[in-house]
Design a protein around this motif. Sequence first.
Motif, PDB file in Angstrom:
ATOM      1  N   LYS A   1      24.853  28.362  34.809  1.00 41.71           N
ATOM      2  CA  LYS A   1      24.634  29.448  35.761  1.00 41.71           C
ATOM      3  C   LYS A   1      25.711  30.490  35.473  1.00 41.71           C
ATOM      4  CE  LYS A   1      24.968  32.044  39.515  1.00 41.71           C
ATOM      5  NZ  LYS A   1      26.104  32.264  40.394  1.00 41.71           N
TER       6      LYS A   1
ATOM      7  N   THR B   1      31.814  31.290  37.375  1.00 44.86           N
ATOM      8  CA  THR B   1      32.042  32.255  38.448  1.00 44.86           C
ATOM      9  C   THR B   1      33.309  33.067  38.183  1.00 44.86           C
ATOM     10  OG1 THR B   1      32.180  32.435  40.853  1.00 44.86           O
ATOM     11  CG2 THR B   1      33.120  30.441  39.881  1.00 44.86           C
ATOM     12  N   ASP B   2      33.931  33.584  39.233  1.00 41.55           N
ATOM     13  CA  ASP B   2      35.094  34.461  39.041  1.00 41.55           C
ATOM     14  C   ASP B   2      36.379  33.867  39.602  1.00 41.55           C
ATOM     15  OD1 ASP B   2      34.407  34.606  41.710  1.00 41.55           O
ATOM     16  OD2 ASP B   2      34.759  36.759  41.882  1.00 41.55           O
TER      17      ASP B   2
ATOM     18  N   LYS C   1      26.841  27.217  46.112  1.00 38.77           N
ATOM     19  CA  LYS C   1      27.305  26.553  44.889  1.00 38.77           C
ATOM     20  C   LYS C   1      27.544  25.066  45.130  1.00 38.77           C
ATOM     21  CE  LYS C   1      29.939  29.945  42.975  1.00 38.77           C
ATOM     22  NZ  LYS C   1      28.816  30.656  42.369  1.00 38.77           N
TER      23      LYS C   1
HETATM   24  N1  LIG Z   1      37.068  27.247  48.604  1.00 39.03           N
HETATM   25  C1  LIG Z   1      36.745  28.232  47.763  1.00 39.03           C
HETATM   26  N2  LIG Z   1      37.176  28.188  46.475  1.00 39.03           N
HETATM   27  C2  LIG Z   1      36.856  29.167  45.601  1.00 39.03           C
HETATM   28  N3  LIG Z   1      36.118  30.252  45.931  1.00 39.03           N
HETATM   29  C3  LIG Z   1      35.649  30.360  47.181  1.00 39.03           C
HETATM   30  C4  LIG Z   1      35.941  29.361  48.161  1.00 39.03           C
HETATM   31  N4  LIG Z   1      35.342  29.732  49.315  1.00 39.03           N
HETATM   32  C5  LIG Z   1      34.725  30.888  49.070  1.00 39.03           C
HETATM   33  N5  LIG Z   1      34.889  31.289  47.809  1.00 39.03           N
HETATM   34  C6  LIG Z   1      34.348  32.527  47.245  1.00 39.03           C
HETATM   35  O1  LIG Z   1      33.216  32.246  46.431  1.00 39.03           O
HETATM   36  C7  LIG Z   1      33.149  33.266  45.440  1.00 39.03           C
HETATM   37  C8  LIG Z   1      32.187  32.887  44.318  1.00 39.03           C
HETATM   38  O2  LIG Z   1      30.832  33.004  44.747  1.00 39.03           O
HETATM   39  P1  LIG Z   1      29.990  34.355  44.560  1.00 39.03           P
HETATM   40  O3  LIG Z   1      28.635  34.118  45.085  1.00 39.03           O
HETATM   41  O4  LIG Z   1      30.761  35.492  45.162  1.00 39.03           O
HETATM   42  O5  LIG Z   1      29.982  34.597  42.969  1.00 39.03           O
HETATM   43  P2  LIG Z   1      28.962  34.072  41.873  1.00 39.03           P
HETATM   44  O6  LIG Z   1      28.046  33.044  42.472  1.00 39.03           O
HETATM   45  O7  LIG Z   1      29.769  33.650  40.713  1.00 39.03           O
HETATM   46  O8  LIG Z   1      28.137  35.352  41.447  1.00 39.03           O
HETATM   47  P3  LIG Z   1      26.608  35.720  41.868  1.00 39.03           P
HETATM   48  O9  LIG Z   1      26.473  35.395  43.318  1.00 39.03           O
HETATM   49  O10 LIG Z   1      26.487  37.138  41.526  1.00 39.03           O
HETATM   50  O11 LIG Z   1      25.734  34.872  41.016  1.00 39.03           O
HETATM   51  C9  LIG Z   1      34.588  33.401  45.026  1.00 39.03           C
HETATM   52  O12 LIG Z   1      34.850  34.632  44.397  1.00 39.03           O
HETATM   53  C10 LIG Z   1      35.320  33.271  46.357  1.00 39.03           C
HETATM   54  O13 LIG Z   1      35.544  34.528  46.935  1.00 39.03           O
END
Ligand SMILES: Nc1ncnc2c1ncn2[C@@H]1O[C@H](COP(=O)(O)OP(=O)(O)OP(=O)(O)O)[C@@H](O)[C@H]1O
Length: 283
Positions: free
Chosen positions: A30, A205-206, A242
Amino acid sequence: MIEALQQKAATLIEALPYMRRFAGETLVVKYGGHAMSNDEAAVSFAQDLVLLQSIGIKVVVVHGGGPQIQTMLDRVGIKSTFKNGYRVTDEATMEIVRMVLVGKVNQEIVSRINKVGGRAMGLSGADGGLLIGRQVTVGGEDVGRVGVIEQVDDSEIRLLTDGGLIPVIAPVAVDADGEPLNINADLAAGAVAAHLKARKLLLMTDVDGVLDADGQVMSTLESADIGRMIDDGTLSGGMIPKMKCSADAVAAGVRKVHIVNGRIKHAMLLELFTDSGVGTEVI
Ligand SMILES: Nc1ncnc2c1ncn2[C@@H]1O[C@H](COP(=O)(O)OP(=O)(O)OP(=O)(O)O)[C@@H](O)[C@H]1O
Ligand SMILES: [Mg+2]
């Protein structure tokens, strides 16, 4: 000079057992919208995919595009809100979601892979009945065209991977009436991985992995702890889908799910070709 070359040979030898282990297996990746925004890492991501494919791994990409959708919504002046990490998707928003994911982000990824010597082919969940979904509410609230996957037809994915192509899938599904649904890309990737009985699901992810309450990267996370961590706020926003899809994928027989920082160059190779791996493993 010769030592530097020998070092390169040593790196290849080190990778050999991993190459053997994964040859013939399916890997679902993903690729998050946030991970894509680093240009250098985006090129190395494409190179990694081509390398993995050329050593016999069946690679399937499912991509997101949250930030890219947001940019276009801002540009056309559509306001957007979120509920538990899911974008509230009215008809006008759905139109933009589809345009950006299928028409722009998907094609950019395909081009990048092909540019570095791979053979990728873009698909959306609407193609050939790949992803059939159902509209859902989130926390009891109507969030428009947001859906979950009910059915996966993986026959076209298999045709492509067996034919030496890398399928790149945009997470737009259709419902029973053929109307489009906005599917969180993690959930789409989880469903595809579960269906293909993938050896591994990588969520790029980021962030460096799942952060605990103290902000430290957790090297492993047990799926039994996910509910509590959502309740106490440790997991929020985009991390919630996720974790849910990770737990579901593990329950469906995917052997490993990893959350990896896709902004790091060659993050995928580092994850696959080292013992400890990087990021967080969901068990
Ligand atoms: N416990 C946690 N640990 C890490 N990140 C977290 C946590 N809780 C929330 N997050 C957030 O989840 C984000 C990642 O999910 P996000 O949906 O924003 O990105 P992505 O799934 O990689 O991209 P897209 O949704 O465009 O596919 C992180 O950038 C962070 O801000
Ligand atoms: Mg997300």
